[in-house]
Design an enzyme around this catalytic site. Structure first.
Site, PDB file in Angstrom:
ATOM      1  N   HIS A  43       0.839  -1.205   0.000  1.00 34.95           N
ATOM      2  CA  HIS A  43       0.000   0.000   0.000  1.00 34.95           C
ATOM      3  C   HIS A  43       0.868   1.247   0.000  1.00 34.95           C
ATOM      4  CE1 HIS A  43      -3.098  -2.923   1.478  1.00 34.95           C
ATOM      5  NE2 HIS A  43      -3.814  -2.236   0.606  1.00 34.95           N
ATOM      6  N   ASN A  44       1.411   1.553  -1.144  1.00 34.31           N
ATOM      7  CA  ASN A  44       2.299   2.707  -1.298  1.00 34.31           C
ATOM      8  C   ASN A  44       1.949   3.438  -2.587  1.00 34.31           C
ATOM      9  OD1 ASN A  44       3.473   1.109  -3.398  1.00 34.31           O
ATOM     10  ND2 ASN A  44       4.805   0.131  -1.889  1.00 34.31           N
ATOM     11  N   ALA A  45       2.780   4.405  -2.964  1.00 35.16           N
ATOM     12  CA  ALA A  45       2.482   5.228  -4.135  1.00 35.16           C
ATOM     13  C   ALA A  45       2.524   4.429  -5.434  1.00 35.16           C
ATOM     14  CB  ALA A  45       3.462   6.402  -4.204  1.00 35.16           C
ATOM     15  N   VAL A  46       3.306   3.352  -5.467  1.00 35.43           N
ATOM     16  CA  VAL A  46       3.356   2.530  -6.677  1.00 35.43           C
ATOM     17  C   VAL A  46       1.998   1.872  -6.912  1.00 35.43           C
ATOM     18  CG1 VAL A  46       4.603   0.709  -7.891  1.00 35.43           C
ATOM     19  CG2 VAL A  46       5.799   2.101  -6.203  1.00 35.43           C
ATOM     20  N   HIS A  47       1.397   1.350  -5.853  1.00 35.86           N
ATOM     21  CA  HIS A  47       0.062   0.756  -5.967  1.00 35.86           C
ATOM     22  C   HIS A  47      -0.955   1.813  -6.384  1.00 35.86           C
ATOM     23  CE1 HIS A  47      -3.674  -1.306  -5.008  1.00 35.86           C
ATOM     24  NE2 HIS A  47      -3.942  -0.420  -4.063  1.00 35.86           N
TER      25      HIS A  47
ATOM     26  N   HIS B 235      -7.107   6.554  -3.175  1.00 37.38           N
ATOM     27  CA  HIS B 235      -7.985   5.575  -2.530  1.00 37.38           C
ATOM     28  C   HIS B 235      -7.337   4.876  -1.343  1.00 37.38           C
ATOM     29  CE1 HIS B 235      -5.597   2.622  -4.694  1.00 37.38           C
ATOM     30  NE2 HIS B 235      -6.178   1.675  -4.002  1.00 37.38           N
ATOM     31  N   ASP B 236      -6.012   4.873  -1.238  1.00 33.93           N
ATOM     32  CA  ASP B 236      -5.319   4.285  -0.082  1.00 33.93           C
ATOM     33  C   ASP B 236      -4.403   5.294   0.595  1.00 33.93           C
ATOM     34  OD1 ASP B 236      -6.295   1.678   0.193  1.00 33.93           O
ATOM     35  OD2 ASP B 236      -5.010   0.917  -1.409  1.00 33.93           O
TER      36      ASP B 236
ATOM     37  N   GLN C  69      -3.327 -16.483  -2.914  1.00 35.64           N
ATOM     38  CA  GLN C  69      -3.715 -15.946  -4.215  1.00 35.64           C
ATOM     39  C   GLN C  69      -4.818 -16.767  -4.875  1.00 35.64           C
ATOM     40  OE1 GLN C  69      -2.882 -12.979  -5.652  1.00 35.64           O
ATOM     41  NE2 GLN C  69      -2.096 -12.714  -3.575  1.00 35.64           N
TER      42      GLN C  69
ATOM     43  N   ASP D 113      -8.776  -1.588  -8.187  1.00 40.48           N
ATOM     44  CA  ASP D 113      -8.109  -1.791  -6.905  1.00 40.48           C
ATOM     45  C   ASP D 113      -7.605  -3.219  -6.740  1.00 40.48           C
ATOM     46  OD1 ASP D 113      -7.174  -1.148  -4.364  1.00 40.48           O
ATOM     47  OD2 ASP D 113      -9.085  -1.589  -3.401  1.00 40.48           O
TER      48      ASP D 113
END
Length: 467
Positions: free
Chosen positions: A196-200, A236-237, A397, A346
């Site tokens: 949950h970072n800027a890449v996501h 969104h995160d 997964q 998402d």
């Protein structure tokens, strides 16, 4: 123990208590400090803040118009809650010093030339001066589904201002203000989070961009719809702590109390996004009524990403498709489709190519396991799917794809039966088969994670997954 001082996030319709306005802040913790470096999280709610005289400058996360300036933003989003409840129009300003810090050197050079009266060549692309070489070539394919966000991250050293360009192309905004807002958003994602970072956030925004280009949507959506959906995707995160909602609840975190244990993280992401919108002045040119409408609709989109409400949205989507009564001429129906599009964006990682999907799977599992390690350390009870001793990436997964991703994307393909939808379903099937192959190599057990099978169909372990 180090204590960060931060104003609590208050709902827009709740009056600000006088004690909040008269103090510097409330106790909070970030994923980089209190979660992993403080005493038992059960005791967090009992910790007394230090008096202001004992606070180091680095601990302060609140800015004051009265004069004291804090260090660089980033650990927590800044929100001046008084502006949410003011009846008068407030002009949001950002100091020249901060603008020079936040804008790239090339952009600052261009703006300085402009204000000195030097002619600057016109450019409709905000990226002309910010990306070069391979990165610039990659951006020509930003609308392609096989866009590699990990490679782009390496080529640009983590500068995702291309999302400002995507938004600028769809709406009349001040160029530098749009860029400034995106930079502020990126700073408020925590780079230490594996997932949950800027890449996501950038990846979700890119996926949303692809969906908005689909024929059924591109012919119906207004610039307003596109703009708010892209802002919601980028934020969104926002300020995600790297742990899920159950963790915040059982550690008595103030956000869980504030939002009454309902969509805690999503509410926080929304309020944080609104705070940055107001601080940056991105919508300062709009009327107060339109700003409030934009903020509430962005909130509705972000709240839809609460995966614990997956079945609720999916059932409504399926009902509309069965009846064939979706009319994109109606604003309410368009907004609902944007909610479903953001939900797809998402959790679209399993629908990417295997090379990309596998990397995302490893990162989100690393974040799950990190939380489980903390829960073990403090005897909090390990959350589902967070125990590295009993779980595997393949099991997690396969369950995730079977119970969450496949039902959602099957319905999306019914709504938008295009080449992109079929490509996503194709990747999803191949990736699931690949995980099953890896699972057979490592174990002869069941194909799916027991954590999924033990859950009732209406109460999936969704609060753990990506919340």
């Amino acid at each position: 123990m180090e204590v960060c001082y931060q104003l609590p996030v208050l709902p827009l319709d709740r009056p600000v208590p006088q004690h909040v306005l008269s103090r510097r802040g409330a106790i909070s913790f970030s994923s980089s400090s209190a979660l992993f470096g403080c005493p038992n999280p059960r005791q967090l709610s009992q910790v007394r803040p230090r008096p202001p005289s004992q606070i180091r400058l680095g601990d302060v996360r609140v800015r004051s118009r009265a004069g004291f300036e804090t260090e660089r933003r980033g650990s927590h989003p800044y929100i001046d809650f008084r502006i949410f409840h003011s009846n008068s129009e407030i002009e949001v300003s950002v100091s020249a010093r901060n603008i020079r810090r936040l804008l790239s050197f090339q952009r600052y050079l261009r703006s300085s030339r402009f204000f000195r009266g030097i002619t600057v060549p016109n450019s409709s692309n905000i990226l002309d001066d910010d990306y070069n070489g391979q990165a610039k070539c990659m951006l020509e394919k930003v609308g392609k589904w096989n866009f590699d966000m990990f490679l782009f991250d390496r080529l640009t050293n983590g500068k995702f201002t291309f999302t400002a360009d995507i938004q600028y192309k769809h709406a009349v905004l001040f160029l530098d203000v749009c860029f400034l807002y995106i930079v502020m958003v990126q700073e408020d994602y925590h780079s230490q989070n594996p997932y949950h970072n800027a890449v996501h956030a950038a990846d979700v925004t890119q996926a949303m961009h692809c969906y908005l280009k689909e024929p059924k949507l591109s012919k119906s959506l207004t610039p307003w719809d596109v703009l708010l959906s892209l802002i919601a995707a980028a934020t969104h995160d926002l300020d995600h702590p790297g742990v899920n909602q159950p963790f915040l609840i059982k550690t008595n975190h103030y956000l869980a109390t504030l939002y009454k244990n309902i969509s805690v993280l999503e509410n926080h992401h929304w309020r944080s996004a609104v705070g940055l919108l107001r601080e940056s002045g991105l919508f300062a040119h709009m009327s107060s009524e339109n700003r409030q409408l934009m903020e509430s609709q962005i909130g509705a989109l972000i709240l839809a990403t609460d995966i614990s409400r997956q079945n609720e949205y999916l059932a409504l989507f399926r009902t509309h498709l069965d009846r064939g009564d979706l009319c994109l001429e109606e604003a309410g129906h368009r907004h609902f489709i944007l909610q479903m599009a953001l939900k797809c964006a998402d959790i679209c990682n399993p629908c990417r190519t295997w090379e990309l999907s596998k990397q995302w799977s490893e990162k989100v599992t690393e974040e799950f396991f990190h939380q489980g390690d903390v829960e073990k350390r403090y005897q909090l009870g390990v959350s589902p799917l967070c125990d590295r001793q009993s779980e595997t990436i393949a099991n997690i997964q396969i369950g995730f794809m079977t119970y969450l991703v496949e039902p959602l994307f099957a319905e999306w393909a019914r709504f938008s039966n295009t080449r992109l939808s079929q490509t996503m379903l194709g990747h999803l099937g191949l990736n699931k088969a690949s995980w099953k192959g890896l699972q057979r190599e490592s174990s002869s057990g069941d194909d799916t994670d027991p954590a999924f099978e033990e859950m009732d169909s209406d109460v999936l372990p969704q609060e753990t997954l990506l919340s």
